[in-house]
Design a protein around this motif. Structure first.
Motif, mmCIF file in Angstrom:
data_model
loop_
_atom_site.group_PDB
_atom_site.id
_atom_site.type_symbol
_atom_site.label_atom_id
_atom_site.label_comp_id
_atom_site.label_asym_id
_atom_site.label_seq_id
_atom_site.Cartn_x
_atom_site.Cartn_y
_atom_site.Cartn_z
ATOM 1 N N VAL A 137 14.160 41.155 26.950
ATOM 2 C CA VAL A 137 12.821 41.504 27.803
ATOM 3 C C VAL A 137 11.842 42.517 26.734
ATOM 4 C CG1 VAL A 137 13.289 41.396 30.234
ATOM 5 C CG2 VAL A 137 14.100 43.343 28.910
ATOM 6 N N PHE A 138 10.594 42.583 27.310
ATOM 7 C CA PHE A 138 9.802 43.213 26.394
ATOM 8 C C PHE A 138 9.735 42.881 24.861
ATOM 9 C CE2 PHE A 138 10.987 46.084 29.952
ATOM 10 C CZ PHE A 138 9.930 46.493 30.654
ATOM 11 N N LYS A 141 12.857 44.104 22.860
ATOM 12 C CA LYS A 141 13.115 45.293 22.400
ATOM 13 C C LYS A 141 14.342 45.968 23.188
ATOM 14 C CE LYS A 141 8.074 46.747 21.659
ATOM 15 N NZ LYS A 141 7.168 47.247 22.333
ATOM 16 N N VAL A 142 14.605 45.318 24.163
ATOM 17 C CA VAL A 142 15.914 45.596 24.994
ATOM 18 C C VAL A 142 16.246 44.331 25.619
ATOM 19 C CG1 VAL A 142 15.441 48.027 25.440
ATOM 20 C CG2 VAL A 142 14.664 46.372 27.105
ATOM 21 N N TYR A 143 17.709 44.382 25.956
ATOM 22 C CA TYR A 143 18.021 43.145 26.861
ATOM 23 C C TYR A 143 18.210 43.479 28.149
ATOM 24 C CZ TYR A 143 18.415 40.222 22.753
ATOM 25 O OH TYR A 143 18.315 39.392 21.749
ATOM 26 N N GLU A 144 18.340 42.646 29.295
ATOM 27 C CA GLU A 144 18.506 42.909 30.628
ATOM 28 C C GLU A 144 19.605 41.920 30.888
ATOM 29 O OE1 GLU A 144 15.384 42.164 33.322
ATOM 30 O OE2 GLU A 144 15.124 40.248 32.859
ATOM 31 N N GLU A 145 20.410 42.674 31.950
ATOM 32 C CA GLU A 145 21.341 41.706 32.608
ATOM 33 C C GLU A 145 21.198 41.419 33.988
ATOM 34 O OE1 GLU A 145 25.864 40.708 31.468
ATOM 35 O OE2 GLU A 145 25.841 42.519 32.637
ATOM 36 N N LYS A 254 6.702 37.582 18.249
ATOM 37 C CA LYS A 254 6.372 37.748 19.624
ATOM 38 C C LYS A 254 5.353 37.057 20.213
ATOM 39 C CE LYS A 254 5.755 41.747 22.611
ATOM 40 N NZ LYS A 254 5.966 41.153 23.943
ATOM 41 N N HIS A 274 6.818 42.736 15.151
ATOM 42 C CA HIS A 274 6.511 41.509 15.979
ATOM 43 C C HIS A 274 7.063 40.202 15.460
ATOM 44 C CE1 HIS A 274 3.090 44.137 16.192
ATOM 45 N NE2 HIS A 274 3.059 43.837 17.506
ATOM 46 N N PRO B 13 3.358 47.053 29.644
ATOM 47 C CA PRO B 13 3.417 47.882 28.306
ATOM 48 C C PRO B 13 2.965 47.228 27.249
ATOM 49 C CG PRO B 13 5.609 48.073 29.516
ATOM 50 C CD PRO B 13 4.897 46.910 30.117
ATOM 51 N N ASP B 14 1.947 48.102 26.420
ATOM 52 C CA ASP B 14 1.381 47.398 25.082
ATOM 53 C C ASP B 14 2.822 46.974 24.079
ATOM 54 O OD1 ASP B 14 -1.321 47.645 23.440
ATOM 55 O OD2 ASP B 14 0.338 48.441 22.073
ATOM 56 N N HIS B 15 2.234 45.844 23.244
ATOM 57 C CA HIS B 15 3.321 45.612 22.290
ATOM 58 C C HIS B 15 3.730 46.814 21.423
ATOM 59 C CE1 HIS B 15 2.448 41.414 22.107
ATOM 60 N NE2 HIS B 15 1.232 41.365 21.241
ATOM 61 N N GLU B 16 3.035 47.496 21.325
ATOM 62 C CA GLU B 16 3.767 48.677 20.365
ATOM 63 C C GLU B 16 4.221 49.995 21.276
ATOM 64 O OE1 GLU B 16 2.900 48.547 17.399
ATOM 65 O OE2 GLU B 16 1.494 46.722 17.168
ATOM 66 N N ALA B 17 4.371 49.791 22.576
ATOM 67 C CA ALA B 17 4.932 50.930 23.204
ATOM 68 C C ALA B 17 6.419 50.993 22.895
ATOM 69 C CB ALA B 17 4.620 50.706 24.786
ATOM 70 N N VAL B 19 9.864 51.221 24.035
ATOM 71 C CA VAL B 19 10.896 50.894 25.337
ATOM 72 C C VAL B 19 12.291 51.144 24.889
ATOM 73 C CG1 VAL B 19 11.480 49.156 26.905
ATOM 74 C CG2 VAL B 19 9.113 49.224 26.112
ATOM 75 N N LEU B 27 15.319 52.324 31.944
ATOM 76 C CA LEU B 27 14.248 52.181 30.821
ATOM 77 C C LEU B 27 13.408 53.378 30.842
ATOM 78 C CD1 LEU B 27 13.176 48.389 30.545
ATOM 79 C CD2 LEU B 27 15.030 49.744 29.335
ATOM 80 N N ILE B 29 9.807 53.926 29.407
ATOM 81 C CA ILE B 29 8.781 52.945 28.780
ATOM 82 C C ILE B 29 7.655 53.897 28.596
ATOM 83 C CG2 ILE B 29 7.233 51.165 29.311
ATOM 84 C CD1 ILE B 29 8.942 50.043 31.224
ATOM 85 N N GLY B 122 4.093 40.091 29.198
ATOM 86 C CA GLY B 122 4.574 40.880 28.186
ATOM 87 C C GLY B 122 5.833 41.771 28.378
ATOM 88 N N ASP B 123 6.171 41.999 29.877
ATOM 89 C CA ASP B 123 7.276 42.704 30.174
ATOM 90 C C ASP B 123 8.546 42.015 30.330
ATOM 91 O OD1 ASP B 123 6.367 41.766 32.318
ATOM 92 O OD2 ASP B 123 6.090 43.602 33.672
ATOM 93 N N TYR B 227 20.822 47.417 31.400
ATOM 94 C CA TYR B 227 20.012 47.018 30.031
ATOM 95 C C TYR B 227 21.025 47.334 29.074
ATOM 96 C CZ TYR B 227 15.640 47.267 32.602
ATOM 97 O OH TYR B 227 14.644 46.846 33.893
#
Lengths: 323, 255
Positions: A137-138, A141-145, A254, A274, B13-17, B19, B27, B29, B122-123, B227
């Motif tokens: 997700v995101f 940047k992280v993974y969710e389960e 991305k 990205h 959240p923005d691409h650059e945020a 997380v 999380l 964020i 994007g989330d 997560y």
């Protein structure tokens, strides 16, 4: 009505089961085995030969032998799978691919029957009697389960998440099933053109050579030549796509494609986050860059510092010599 | 006939945020929220269509609490004047089908010819809402379009999208759900005057009750177990020449 099965939706390309399709069957086989369920491949349309080929890797093939399914139509394929559920009972889960067609069909089908849906899954396991899936997700940047609490659970699986299914000692059975096929949704295909990579789907490619700012203009030919030597596909970073040098369907990152090939060679790509988010699930990543401090090396297994214009042809040559 | 377009948008959240996973497993964020990348493309595509169909009526919809209002203000600043918040913060934990159900209920009365949405948010990057709205409404779906050409008088729309390695040009009648891929339109940055005006605008809200949908039904299909950090790679191994590289690749079984 329910049936104790996990269905893998088989996607066929030029009469062949795709690599990602074999992985879906393996996913269904593994998870079914653990719970004493039956793995089944669902074949929409196609022919007897393809159904038989599928039966070589899975105990049972549910063949919807109807020529109206030969041409892809999201509503028709979703409707046919819905019909199969009515006829046979709801399976425990339906696995499909994270690809352009299933990404239309599966969430549409999930809405039709109120089912839990999760896309781009990289891991699937049992959590009690529910399926639990892991997914980025995101932008990775992280993974969710997530546990999927409905029956059926509907999942699209990322290429590379499972190994391809091996042939069975004795082939499985092919069951021809006739279900109600809905009328076309009204989307008609006016033209089908093979895209820049000669019709090969980047998401399915096992070896990918990608170019960035370091190989813009004519230099990109070196990327193509290396991909050729590897029987691989070409890709590009956002820099080349935004500059209009490469088409968007070749963009990895991305805002482009997320791919998981066995081998990913990043040439002249700096390695912005990205970009990395689109390729960091590749099995082996090679980075070639003239800048030893380029962030791409942090995302790579193997790195070579030097002039990309010299390294790429030399690498292509060495690979050809090996054949 | 005046063309009716619905645009589905979400604040993310923005691409650059930044997380990351906090100590309690939830999380953290960074508080930098924007209208989702592909949703802004959908907004711009609607504006492009209005250039050729001046009487087109465009309604932007966003589901959830105060963040949904922020995305609607962005849509207004970009040039849409009709926007509506559906539900409230009780919908913020809804899954894709919960969100799609609320939207489909609203679209029944709006009766759009064209529904535009981003191909994924994007989330959660799920890609669920657009296809699910098409399934609930029983209308055609074209995912990840890179070009769109509306023929309002002829009652049809022509789109281009990438389909498993091919580029397909497809045609559909109305109504149709189309999700936006990069390339469909180039979102512009709104001028300050419009941003200011959008900040002051009153945003219409339609409640879940008004739409006959229960927020409680919008969850319960998915349960988050946790997560995890993305898989990391071991330290890069630098190689000196191509023959060494080829040898290692052969050893790893990828060539």
């Amino acid at each position: 009505m329910a049936c104790n099965e996990i269905w893998a939706v088989a996607r066929i390309r030029d009469g062949q089961i795709t690599g990602a399709g074999l992985q879906l069957i393996e996913a269904a086989r593994e998870l079914a085995r653990e719970k004493g369920l039956d793995a089944r491949a669902v074949l929409l349309g196609c022919d007897r030969a393809t159904a038989d080929e599928l039966a070589g890797v899975v105990n049972g093939v549910l063949w919807l032998n109807d020529e109206r399914l030969n041409e892809y139509d999201a509503a028709v394929h979703a409707g046919a799978l819905f019909g199969l559920m009515e006829a046979r009972g709801k399976p425990v889960a339906i696995f499909a691919g994270t690809n352009d067609t299933d990404s239309e069909v599966v969430p549409r089908l999930a809405a039709m029957c109120g089912a839990a849906f999760a896309s781009s899954c990289v891991k699937i396991r049992w959590e009690g009697d529910d399926l639990a899936i892991r997914r980025p997700v995101f932008g990775g940047k992280v993974y969710e389960e997530l546990a999927l609490l409905s029956r059926p659970a509907m999942v699209t699986v990322r290429p590379g998440a499972f190994d391809g299914a091996q042939k069975l000692a004795a082939p499985g059975s092919v069951e021809e099933i006739s279900v109600e096929i809905p009328a076309s949704s009204g989307v008609t295909v006016v033209e089908r053109a093979s895209s820049a990579q000669g019709g090969q789907d980047l998401s399915d490619a096992r070896r990918v050579v990608a170019g960035g700012r370091g190989v813009s203009g004519e230099s990109y030919q070196k990327v193509e030549a290396l991909a050729d030597a590897l029987d691989g596909s070409i890709a590009a970073s956002r820099a080349l796509v935004d500059a209009g040098e490469r088409p968007h369907e070749q963009q990895v990152g991305k805002s482009g494609k997320t791919i998981s090939p066995d081998l990913y060679i990043a040439c002249g790509i700096s390695g912005a986050i990205h970009h990395v988010l689109g390729m960091n699930t590749s099995k082996v990543v090679v980075a070639v860059n003239s800048d030893p401090d380029a962030p791409i090396f942090a995302a790579a297994d193997l790195g070579m510092v030097g002039d990309v214009m010299e390294i790429l042809p030399a690498l292509a040559e060495a690979l050809r010599a090996r054949k | 006939m005046s063309l009716k377009i619905a645009v589905l948008i979400k604040q993310v959240p923005d691409h650059e945020a930044i997380v990351q996973i906090g100590a309690d497993g939830t999380l953290d964020i960074e508080d930098r929220y924007v209208c989702s990348f592909f949703d802004e493309i959908a907004i711009e595509a609607a504006l492009d269509i209005r250039k050729a169909h001046a009487d087109a009526e465009i309604l932007a919809l966003s589901v959830g609490g105060k963040r949904s209002v922020e995305s609607l203000r962005r849509a207004m600043a970009m040039g849409l004047d009709q926007v509506e918040q559906l539900g409230d913060d009780s919908m913020d934990g809804a899954d894709g089908l919960g969100v799609a159900s609320l939207i489909a209920a609203r679209l029944k009365t709006f009766n759009p010819d064209l529904v535009l949405a981003g191909k994924q948010a994007g989330d959660d990057d799920m890609g669920a809402v657009g296809p699910m709205v098409s399934g609930l409404m029983g209308i055609p779906l074209v995912n990840a379009a890179t070009a769109i050409d509306v023929d309002a008088d002829g009652g049809k729309v022509r789109m281009t999208h990438s389909m498993n390695g091919e580029t397909w040009t497809v045609e559909s009648g109305f109504p149709v759900v189309v999700t936006a891929q990069k390339g469909l339109a180039e979102p512009h940055v709104p001028v300050v005057m419009r941003v200011m005006k959008a900040m002051r605008a009153k945003i219409i809200n339609t409640s879940t009750e008004d739409l006959g949908v229960s927020a409680a039904d919008s969850t319960g299909r998915l349960k988050r177990l946790g997560y995890y950090s993305p898989p990391t790679r071991p330290q890069v191994q630098m190689v000196g020449d191509v023959n060494e590289l080829v040898a290692v690749l052969a050893q790893r079984g990828v060539i």
